[in-house]
Write an enzyme that holds these catalytic residues in place. Structure first.
Site, short mmCIF file in Angstrom:
data_model
loop_
_atom_site.label_atom_id
_atom_site.label_comp_id
_atom_site.label_asym_id
_atom_site.label_seq_id
_atom_site.Cartn_x
_atom_site.Cartn_y
_atom_site.Cartn_z
N SER A 1 57.47 3.15 30.02
CA SER A 1 57.81 4.00 31.16
C SER A 1 57.11 3.59 32.45
O SER A 1 57.73 3.57 33.52
CB SER A 1 57.49 5.46 30.84
N GLY B 1 53.83 1.49 21.67
CA GLY B 1 54.63 2.70 21.51
C GLY B 1 56.11 2.44 21.71
O GLY B 1 56.97 3.10 21.12
N GLY B 2 56.42 1.43 22.53
CA GLY B 2 57.81 1.04 22.75
C GLY B 2 58.30 -0.02 21.79
O GLY B 2 59.46 -0.42 21.84
N GLY C 1 51.71 -1.40 30.89
CA GLY C 1 51.02 -0.15 30.62
C GLY C 1 50.28 -0.21 29.29
O GLY C 1 50.11 -1.28 28.68
N LYS D 1 48.66 -0.63 22.26
CA LYS D 1 49.96 -0.77 22.87
C LYS D 1 51.01 -0.86 21.77
O LYS D 1 50.67 -1.08 20.62
CB LYS D 1 50.01 -2.03 23.76
N GLU E 1 54.63 -8.63 23.95
CA GLU E 1 53.65 -8.30 24.97
C GLU E 1 52.38 -9.14 24.78
O GLU E 1 51.81 -9.64 25.75
CB GLU E 1 53.31 -6.81 24.92
N ASP F 1 49.15 2.63 25.71
CA ASP F 1 49.19 3.96 25.12
C ASP F 1 47.80 4.58 25.09
O ASP F 1 47.66 5.80 25.17
CB ASP F 1 49.78 3.88 23.71
#
Length: 220
Positions: free
Chosen positions: A30, A96-97, A82, A94, A103, A84
């Site tokens: 997001s 969550g997506g 970003g 990281k 990444e 988490d």
């Protein structure tokens, strides 16, 4: 300021780290989506971008930003994404997506990793947010047993397949006191592609959105 406003603030602040004329690595999630919207305003001043997921690639191209395959790029000046959760050492959870492996690959190539988060993501100890692991499908039961041995409670992310065609296990119940050690240990479990701890390669800078403005945290 609400959480969306804090995310918007750090997304815009991250533009200061984009190197004009170069290729920028762009994360997923997001806050990264808000960064893409901001980046579109200066798309004519960069060479293009490398995307950490298919979703990010589509969003970048939708804004008219040229997207390069990472194999076409010898180096990245900066990667912006970003998290988490993040701690004071700029170790992160990281994924969550579900894009944690890509990444990690993009972050490994980047000279500088800038993490953009709102203040709710800054924690003293990682692990309240479930730790994602990308796993080979046939190894699901084996990896689950191994995670249980170390005190984790893994849950299959139902109905989700990564861009690499793999599954995600979200691991609850871990208090991560030594992120570097745990990241290394988890990657040794046969069938684990990658895990969502970003500690061996932490962020270099964290832009933290707070009610008093954007704070800059540097790696210890």
């Amino acid at each position: 300021m609400n959480q969306d406003a804090l995310k918007q603030a750090v997304a815009r602040a991250a533009l200061a780290y984009v190197v004009e004329g170069k290729i920028v690595g762009v994360g997923t999630g997001s806050t990264a989506r808000l960064f893409i919207e901001a980046l579109a305003e200066m798309k004519n001043r960069i060479s293009g971008a490398v995307a950490s997921s298919e979703d990010t690639r589509q969003r970048l191209e939708g804004h008219g930003i040229k997207v390069f395959d990472l194999n076409e790029v010898s180096e990245l000046a900066v990667y912006i994404d970003g998290a988490d959760e993040i701690n004071a050492e700029l170790h992160m959870i990281k994924g969550g997506g579900g894009a944690l492996t890509r990444e990690k690959i993009v972050a490994a190539v980047a000279k500088k990793f800038v993490c953009i988060v709102d203040e709710s993501k800054l924690v003293p100890v990682l692990g309240n947010f479930p730790l994602p692991l990308e796993i080979i499908p046939m190894a699901r039961a084996h990896v689950t047993r191994e995670l249980t041995k170390i005190g984790g409670a893994p849950v299959l992310r139902e109905g989700f397949v990564t861009d690499n065609g793999n599954l995600i296990l979200d691991v609850n119940g871990l208090q991560i006191l030594d992120p570097v050690d745990l990241e290394t240990r988890l990657n040794q479990i046969t069938g684990v592609v990658s895990n969502g701890l970003f500690a061996c390669r932490p962020a270099d800078v964290c832009l933290l959105g707070t009610s008093d403005g954007v704070r800059t945290l540097n790696a210890c």
